[in-house]
Every structure is written in structure tokens, then in C-alpha cells.
Motif scaffolding. Sequence first.
Motif, mmCIF file in Angstrom:
data_model
loop_
_atom_site.group_PDB
_atom_site.id
_atom_site.type_symbol
_atom_site.label_atom_id
_atom_site.label_comp_id
_atom_site.label_asym_id
_atom_site.label_seq_id
_atom_site.Cartn_x
_atom_site.Cartn_y
_atom_site.Cartn_z
ATOM 1 N N SER A 44 0.941 -1.282 -0.023
ATOM 2 C CA SER A 44 -0.100 -0.021 0.155
ATOM 3 C C SER A 44 0.831 1.278 0.033
ATOM 4 O O SER A 44 0.745 2.317 -0.697
ATOM 5 N N ASP A 58 -6.440 11.069 -8.350
ATOM 6 C CA ASP A 58 -7.242 11.000 -6.867
ATOM 7 C C ASP A 58 -7.812 9.715 -6.483
ATOM 8 O O ASP A 58 -7.755 9.483 -5.454
ATOM 9 N N LEU A 59 -8.388 9.080 -7.601
ATOM 10 C CA LEU A 59 -8.949 7.873 -7.258
ATOM 11 C C LEU A 59 -7.849 6.729 -6.757
ATOM 12 O O LEU A 59 -8.270 6.111 -5.733
ATOM 13 N N GLU A 60 -6.801 6.925 -7.335
ATOM 14 C CA GLU A 60 -5.989 6.050 -6.948
ATOM 15 C C GLU A 60 -5.324 6.234 -5.522
ATOM 16 O O GLU A 60 -5.130 5.305 -4.568
ATOM 17 N N TYR A 61 -4.844 7.495 -5.110
ATOM 18 C CA TYR A 61 -4.743 7.806 -3.817
ATOM 19 C C TYR A 61 -5.837 7.372 -2.677
ATOM 20 O O TYR A 61 -5.381 6.779 -1.820
ATOM 21 N N ILE A 62 -7.143 7.634 -3.072
ATOM 22 C CA ILE A 62 -8.362 7.010 -2.203
ATOM 23 C C ILE A 62 -8.374 5.672 -2.010
ATOM 24 O O ILE A 62 -8.195 4.914 -1.005
ATOM 25 N N VAL A 63 -8.219 5.123 -3.183
ATOM 26 C CA VAL A 63 -7.950 3.354 -2.961
ATOM 27 C C VAL A 63 -6.881 3.017 -2.262
ATOM 28 O O VAL A 63 -7.098 2.158 -1.192
ATOM 29 N N TYR A 64 -5.677 3.095 -2.254
ATOM 30 C CA TYR A 64 -4.582 3.245 -1.688
ATOM 31 C C TYR A 64 -4.746 3.469 -0.306
ATOM 32 O O TYR A 64 -4.432 2.568 0.609
ATOM 33 N N SER A 65 -5.080 4.643 -0.050
ATOM 34 C CA SER A 65 -5.345 5.228 1.445
ATOM 35 C C SER A 65 -6.362 4.424 2.563
ATOM 36 O O SER A 65 -6.162 4.158 3.407
ATOM 37 N N ILE A 66 -7.486 3.951 1.564
ATOM 38 C CA ILE A 66 -8.651 3.184 2.261
ATOM 39 C C ILE A 66 -8.018 1.717 2.554
ATOM 40 O O ILE A 66 -8.053 1.378 3.811
#
Length: 198
Positions: A44, A58-66
Motif C-alpha cells: 500500500s 485522485d481515485l488511486e490515492y483514495i483506494v490505496y489510502s483506504i
Amino acid sequence: MRSLKNLKITKSIESKRLIYNESILDKIDRYTNYLIFGALIYFSIVGLYKITPSANSDLEYIVYSIVLIFVLYSSYCLFTEKKLKEISFSIHKEEAKRRILEYAKKYHYRISNISNNLIYLNEPINSFSFLDEERTIIIFFKDQSVLYTVIKSGRRINAPVLFSQHIIRKDVRKILHQEKFTLTRKKSYFDRFFNDPS
């Protein structure tokens, strides 16, 4: 239920931590969990660093952060599953035990290992599964408090308990703090998280 061989009741109460003779299979299981969670945390973090900033990142950041937050929380649950949480009460110890046993009987827990200072409440993890998988609430009794933890046993791997431990804490606190003890309909997890005003 997971085998807690030679569980030392007095030492567990004094240290506020489960103390027992851990089998070699349980140790392998625990280190397997550590390895899995460690690998997920690593991938991650690497994934977050490898994201190329762009309008669509932004979507990649969100997915990896979650994923990272979930894995960190799961790791925390794994590291603290042997730690006993404490709930104090003002009623008599025997009354506290009676209330917890009534709660367990009404909501169909399989009660085991009843002793002066210890009760196991076992509940199937998935009623639709044919596998022998249970969630076990281990409750130790002191004079004016209970110490408890929740562990999960599975056929292949003993994953940590993630969210039900918070619901169980709320239930136990509620039944021990009621002036007049009454049991109400057991709510679903969704109801308890989102529709419970108490």
C-alpha cells in the motif's frame, strides 16, 4: 473455539492480558497474519509513492489510502487481541455474572467454561457456513469490573476481530450499568452502528 491451553486466570486478570500456553499452530497462525498484514502495508505504501500525480490520480490515492487505513486498523486489532479491556460496574459480582449469562442465553451464545471468575460466550461467525468457525467473548470477573476480549477462530486462519468488539463492549456496558435489568431485541450490526440513539 480456539484452544486456550492452560489459561492462567489469576495472572491474566492481574496483567490484563490473556496468558496461556500457545500451541505451535497458533504461533504459526499469528506469524502468518503478521506476514500478510506486513506485506499489505508495504504494498500500500509503495503503491502510494508510485502514483504519478495527474488529473486522474485522485481515485488511486483514495483506494490505496483506504486499503492502508484498513490494514493498519486490522494490524492494531491483531496486536491487541490478547489485551483485556475493562468495564467497571457498581452492582454485585454475582449479579453481573447473572446478567451476562441471561444475555448469552437469550441471544443463543454457546456458553462454556463457567467458573467463579471466567465465562466463554461462543457465537458462530457465519450461520450459513458448514465450517467450524466461532467468535468467542472471554470474560473475566473481578469484584467491581469485568475484563474481556474477543477472539475469532477459523478453520484456516484466525483473523482478528475487527468491528464486533465495539458492539460487544457497548452491549456489556449497557447490561452492567442498567438500574433495572431488561433485555431488548438484539439489533443487527447495521442498526447498532447507525440507528442506535444510546
